[in-house]
Structure formats: structure tokens, C-alpha cells
Design a protein around this motif. Structure first.
Motif, PDB file in Angstrom:
ATOM      1  N   THR A  77      11.881   7.252   0.767  1.00 14.97           N
ATOM      2  CA  THR A  77      10.852   6.258   0.447  1.00 14.97           C
ATOM      3  C   THR A  77      11.441   5.084  -0.335  1.00 14.97           C
ATOM      4  OG1 THR A  77       9.170   7.994   0.391  1.00 14.97           O
ATOM      5  CG2 THR A  77       8.640   5.906  -0.688  1.00 14.97           C
ATOM      6  N   VAL A  78      12.272   5.384  -1.316  1.00 14.62           N
ATOM      7  CA  VAL A  78      12.912   4.313  -2.108  1.00 14.62           C
ATOM      8  C   VAL A  78      13.783   3.439  -1.220  1.00 14.62           C
ATOM      9  CG1 VAL A  78      14.560   3.861  -3.949  1.00 14.62           C
ATOM     10  CG2 VAL A  78      12.810   5.615  -4.262  1.00 14.62           C
ATOM     11  N   LYS A  79      14.557   4.077  -0.336  1.00 17.00           N
ATOM     12  CA  LYS A  79      15.421   3.309   0.564  1.00 17.00           C
ATOM     13  C   LYS A  79      14.603   2.429   1.504  1.00 17.00           C
ATOM     14  CE  LYS A  79      19.261   3.895   3.793  1.00 17.00           C
ATOM     15  NZ  LYS A  79      20.134   4.871   4.487  1.00 17.00           N
ATOM     16  N   THR A  80      13.498   2.990   2.018  1.00 13.77           N
ATOM     17  CA  THR A  80      12.639   2.218   2.924  1.00 13.77           C
ATOM     18  C   THR A  80      12.051   1.004   2.225  1.00 13.77           C
ATOM     19  OG1 THR A  80      12.084   4.239   4.146  1.00 13.77           O
ATOM     20  CG2 THR A  80      10.627   2.338   4.425  1.00 13.77           C
TER      21      THR A  80
ATOM     22  N   PHE B 111       0.807  -1.208   0.000  1.00 13.42           N
ATOM     23  CA  PHE B 111       0.000   0.000   0.000  1.00 13.42           C
ATOM     24  C   PHE B 111       0.848   1.270   0.000  1.00 13.42           C
ATOM     25  CE2 PHE B 111      -2.972  -3.167   1.526  1.00 13.42           C
ATOM     26  CZ  PHE B 111      -4.107  -2.867   0.782  1.00 13.42           C
ATOM     27  N   GLY B 112       2.160   1.120   0.169  1.00 12.24           N
ATOM     28  CA  GLY B 112       3.016   2.286   0.045  1.00 12.24           C
ATOM     29  C   GLY B 112       3.175   2.672  -1.415  1.00 12.24           C
ATOM     30  N   LYS B 113       3.143   3.959  -1.701  1.00 16.33           N
ATOM     31  CA  LYS B 113       3.223   4.424  -3.077  1.00 16.33           C
ATOM     32  C   LYS B 113       4.661   4.308  -3.587  1.00 16.33           C
ATOM     33  CE  LYS B 113       2.182   8.366  -6.050  1.00 16.33           C
ATOM     34  NZ  LYS B 113       1.698   9.759  -6.102  1.00 16.33           N
ATOM     35  N   PRO B 114       4.883   3.501  -4.638  1.00 12.88           N
ATOM     36  CA  PRO B 114       6.248   3.358  -5.150  1.00 12.88           C
ATOM     37  C   PRO B 114       6.693   4.615  -5.899  1.00 12.88           C
ATOM     38  CG  PRO B 114       4.720   2.157  -6.544  1.00 12.88           C
ATOM     39  CD  PRO B 114       3.910   2.676  -5.376  1.00 12.88           C
ATOM     40  N   ILE B 115       7.962   4.854  -5.858  1.00 13.45           N
ATOM     41  CA  ILE B 115       8.545   5.984  -6.577  1.00 13.45           C
ATOM     42  C   ILE B 115       9.003   5.487  -7.946  1.00 13.45           C
ATOM     43  CG2 ILE B 115      10.293   7.778  -6.542  1.00 13.45           C
ATOM     44  CD1 ILE B 115       8.156   8.033  -4.393  1.00 13.45           C
ATOM     45  N   VAL B 116       8.388   6.015  -8.980  1.00 11.30           N
ATOM     46  CA  VAL B 116       8.712   5.604 -10.345  1.00 11.30           C
ATOM     47  C   VAL B 116       9.466   6.737 -11.021  1.00 11.30           C
ATOM     48  CG1 VAL B 116       7.801   4.840 -12.559  1.00 11.30           C
ATOM     49  CG2 VAL B 116       6.662   4.160 -10.439  1.00 11.30           C
ATOM     50  N   THR B 117      10.640   6.467 -11.472  1.00 13.69           N
ATOM     51  CA  THR B 117      11.445   7.457 -12.183  1.00 13.69           C
ATOM     52  C   THR B 117      11.608   7.011 -13.624  1.00 13.69           C
ATOM     53  OG1 THR B 117      13.486   6.341 -11.521  1.00 13.69           O
ATOM     54  CG2 THR B 117      12.706   8.112 -10.106  1.00 13.69           C
ATOM     55  N   ARG B 118      11.335   7.919 -14.513  1.00 15.75           N
ATOM     56  CA  ARG B 118      11.466   7.628 -15.935  1.00 15.75           C
ATOM     57  C   ARG B 118      12.501   8.563 -16.545  1.00 15.75           C
ATOM     58  NH1 ARG B 118       5.935   7.050 -14.962  1.00 15.75           N
ATOM     59  NH2 ARG B 118       5.081   4.996 -15.529  1.00 15.75           N
TER      60      ARG B 118
ATOM     61  N   PRO C 268      15.104  12.461 -13.936  1.00 22.04           N
ATOM     62  CA  PRO C 268      14.558  13.371 -12.923  1.00 22.04           C
ATOM     63  C   PRO C 268      15.251  13.182 -11.581  1.00 22.04           C
ATOM     64  CG  PRO C 268      13.040  11.565 -13.354  1.00 22.04           C
ATOM     65  CD  PRO C 268      14.131  11.466 -14.383  1.00 22.04           C
ATOM     66  N   GLU C 269      15.458  14.265 -10.902  1.00 26.17           N
ATOM     67  CA  GLU C 269      16.084  14.218  -9.589  1.00 26.17           C
ATOM     68  C   GLU C 269      15.024  14.003  -8.513  1.00 26.17           C
ATOM     69  OE1 GLU C 269      18.376  17.678  -8.943  1.00 26.17           O
ATOM     70  OE2 GLU C 269      19.794  17.292 -10.586  1.00 26.17           O
ATOM     71  N   LEU C 270      15.285  13.047  -7.628  1.00 28.09           N
ATOM     72  CA  LEU C 270      14.344  12.738  -6.553  1.00 28.09           C
ATOM     73  C   LEU C 270      14.556  13.687  -5.382  1.00 28.09           C
ATOM     74  CD1 LEU C 270      14.546   8.831  -6.512  1.00 28.09           C
ATOM     75  CD2 LEU C 270      12.863  10.262  -7.682  1.00 28.09           C
ATOM     76  N   THR C 271      13.465  14.001  -4.743  1.00 29.43           N
ATOM     77  CA  THR C 271      13.558  14.810  -3.525  1.00 29.43           C
ATOM     78  C   THR C 271      14.077  13.934  -2.379  1.00 29.43           C
ATOM     79  OG1 THR C 271      11.287  14.294  -2.892  1.00 29.43           O
ATOM     80  CG2 THR C 271      11.630  16.210  -4.321  1.00 29.43           C
ATOM     81  N   GLU C 272      14.418  14.590  -1.283  1.00 26.56           N
ATOM     82  CA  GLU C 272      14.903  13.833  -0.130  1.00 26.56           C
ATOM     83  C   GLU C 272      13.830  12.874   0.398  1.00 26.56           C
ATOM     84  OE1 GLU C 272      16.376  16.408   2.849  1.00 26.56           O
ATOM     85  OE2 GLU C 272      17.998  17.232   1.619  1.00 26.56           O
ATOM     86  N   ALA C 273      12.568  13.311   0.384  1.00 30.40           N
ATOM     87  CA  ALA C 273      11.478  12.432   0.842  1.00 30.40           C
ATOM     88  C   ALA C 273      11.344  11.212  -0.071  1.00 30.40           C
ATOM     89  CB  ALA C 273      10.162  13.208   0.889  1.00 30.40           C
TER      90      ALA C 273
END
Length: 357
Positions: free
Chosen positions: A323-326, A174-181, A314-319
Motif C-alpha cells: 500500500t505504501v509503495k502504491t 480515498f485510499g487509507k494511508p499507512i501511518v507508522t509511529r 512497528p514492522e509493516l505487513t506485506e500488504a
């Protein structure tokens, strides 16, 4: 007489003998007796001992349980002893006469001596029946906690690990995955961008306007961006003299471009500095000449074979990075827990198999 005696001795020594011996001539009902049959023969001779199937009766009432060949024992007179042990039993109390055992040596039969076996019954006092007990029922083995405690606690641990694994899976799902394209962006080459800016300057007729400061600021900024993209140094943050100095080193191998830079580009930057900082007034033909000098410099130093596409990630924010690390940590923990559950399940199944068998 001497010759006859010697011949008799040699004949006796060359004879094949078969002997049978029993370890006990008296046994109780159901006990076992062992008969050892020994065949003495010449070395290399072939012997065939009697063969009995398991529980086959050698005589009525006496069963042969098994036969075991002891082996071959060498003697000093070129003879060998071969022995076979027969295990006998009986369930009738009587005296049995065991017939001779017949052993064939090189196809010729030889008999052993006969034996006797007495089977003795067990006396039962039938006058005191109270001393005897009937057959007992089948009894269950007593339950011992020590036998099952380890499997119980391993099962509890397995259930706890499965619960933790399910909780982590729900969080991960249920956690929203971070998708980078990665986007592929088409970009103009440095000289194309510069010429586009210069075309805009010409379209706006800035070289003919009275605001010379705006015209030279736009023109020099266009050249600075082109030089920065073309030669790779930060021309936007450098003075005109610093740019000229860096270009001299970059254009050492191109004499024609270097000559153009020394004569025309230096004049352009000098004029621009005078206009911007000394309020120098220029003529229209001077503005046109500096515009032509800028175009000539770009055309003589441009590179046509540079890539026109650029991958933009795209550059990811710290949040987002947290999230990706978690999510990565959760996946690793779930994998470790599942492996541990598989090991525990195998241990529990093996323990149950050992207890039930």
C-alpha cells in the motif's frame, strides 16, 4: 598675371559649395522623389543642413516625408563631401519650383541651385463607370483546419490527462494511508532485569523448594538472558561449557570478574546441569550459595551507563508495504501528469496567441 591666376585658383578651391540633385523631375501623384543635397567643405568644418519635420511642406503642395544623412566622404584635396537625402511627395498635379536648399557651414549660409518637380495626375475614364468597382466590405479570413488541428488535439490530450490525474487523485485521497509511529519505550538495563527475576525467585522461595530442577532452570535462564544482553552473544541457544568459554574470552580484561566466573559461575552451571539432566539432589545451603554466586556475577559485570530508552518502530505487513509503495507511485505519476499538463497549456496559449495576432 601668373600670381593673380594662382591666387584665383586657390581661392576657388578653398570655397564651400552646396549642390542639390533630384533623382526624378517627374512623378505620379503620391509617388516619391529624392533630393540629394551635397555640401563640400574643409575637413573638420561644421555643417548645418535644413531640418524638416515629417509631412512638413517645403513649399505648398510638396511634403517632406523624411531626411536621411548618407554620411561623410573624404576627398583628395583635404575637403569632404557631406550628403543628406530628402524624400518628397505631392498629391497635386502641377509643376513645382523647389527653392534652393540653404546649408550653414561654420555659421555661414551657402545656397544650392533651385530645382523643379512636375507631378503628373492619372487620367480616369469617367465615361465608362461600369469598369470601376466600389470599395469592398471587410472580409473574414477563411477557416483552415490545418491551422487549428494541432491546438485541437493538444487540447484533447490536455483534457484526457486532467481526467486521468483526477482519477488517480481520487484513488489516492480515498485510499487509507499507512501511518507508522515510532514509540520510545523505556526498558530496564540487563542487570536490572536479571536482578528483578532473581528477586522474584527469592520471593517465591524457590531455592527452598523440593523442585530443584525448576529452581535451577529459572536461575540459569535468568543468567543466560543477562549474559546475552550484556555481552551480545546468543547464550540461550548455547551449552553451559560454550557459555563459559565465550565468557573467558569476554572477561580477559577483567581479572576479578574472570576469577569469579571460573570459581563460582562454573560451579553454578555444573550443578544446574546435574540437577536437570542427572537428577542430582542438592542441599538448601548449596542452592543459596549458587544464588549468591549469580548475584555476585551480575553485580561485578553490570554496566550502569547503558541507554534506558529504546525506539521501537512497528514492522509493516506485506500488504501495508504494498500500500505504501502504491501511494508513492500514485503521487509520482500525478506530479508528472501535472507538469505535462502545464507544458501543454503553455503550448496551447502560445499557439492561440500566434493565430489571433
Amino acid at each position: 598675371m601668373f600670381i593673380l591666376l594662382a591666387a584665383a585658383v586657390l581661392t576657388a578651391k578653398s570655397q564651400v559649395t552646396v549642390e542639390a540633385a533630384i533623382d526624378s523631375i517627374e512623378i505620379l501623384i503620391g509617388e516619391q522623389a529624392h533630393v540629394t543635397v551635397t555640401a563640400t567643405m574643409k575637413e573638420g568644418a561644421k555643417a548645418e543642413f535644413p531640418v524638416f519635420k515629417p509631412t512638413e511642406q517645403i513649399i505648398p503642395g510638396v511634403e517632406v516625408l523624411k531626411s536621411t544623412e548618407v554620411g561623410v566622404k573624404s576627398r583628395d584635396d583635404c575637403f569632404v563631401d557631406r550628403q543628406v537625402v530628402y524624400t518628397l511627395t505631392s498629391f497635386d498635379d502641377t509643376l513645382y519650383y523647389l527653392p534652393p536648399f540653404v546649408v550653414k557651414v561654420d555659421g555661414k549660409p551657402y545656397k544650392s541651385k533651385s530645382l523643379a518637380l512636375k507631378v503628373v495626375g492619372i487620367e480616369v475614364d469617367t465615361t465608362h463607370v461600369e469598369k470601376f468597382f466600389g470599395p469592398k466590405d471587410v472580409q473574414d479570413n477563411p477557416f483552415q483546419w490545418s491551422d487549428w488541428s494541432l491546438l485541437f488535439w493538444l487540447s484533447v490530450l490536455l483534457l484526457l490527462l486532467l481526467a486521468v490525474c483526477y482519477y488517480l487523485y481520487v484513488r489516492l485521497r480515498f485510499g487509507k494511508p499507512i501511518v507508522t509511529r515510532i514509540r520510545i519505550v523505556k526498558r530496564l538495563l540487563p542487570h536490572q532485569k536479571a536482578m528483578k527475576e532473581i528477586e522474584q525467585i527469592k520471593a517465591d522461595k524457590m531455592q527452598n523448594s523440593e523442585n530443584a530442577k525448576e529452581y535451577y532452570t529459572k536461575l540459569t535462564d535468568t543468567l543466560r538472558k543477562y549474559i546475552e544482553d550484556r555481552y551480545g552473544f546468543n547464550a540461550m541457544e548455547m551449552t553451559s561449557s560454550e557459555i563459559i568459554e565465550r565468557l573467558e574470552r569476554a572477561l580477559n580484561d577483567d581479572a576479578k570478574a574472570a576469577d569469579t566466573m571460573k570459581q563460582e559461575l562454573r560451579q553454578l552451571f555444573t550443578t544446574a546441569d546435574l540437577v536437570k539432566f542427572a537428577k542430582y539432589s542438592t542441599l538448601i545451603n548449596e542452592n543459596d550459595a549458587n544464588l549468591v554466586s549469580a548475584i555476585d556475577f551480575i553485580n561485578q559485570t553490570k554496566l550502569e551507563n547503558m541507554p534506558t530508552e529504546e525506539a521501537v518502530k512497528p514492522e509493516l505487513t506485506e500488504a501495508d508495504q504494498r500500500t505504501v509503495k502504491t501511494r508513492r507511485v500514485l503521487k509520482a505519476v500525478i506530479t508528472v501528469i501535472l507538469v505535462g499538463c502545464a507544458v501543454l497549456l503553455g503550448m496551447i496559449c502560445y499557439g492561440l496567441y500566434q493565430l489571433l495576432n
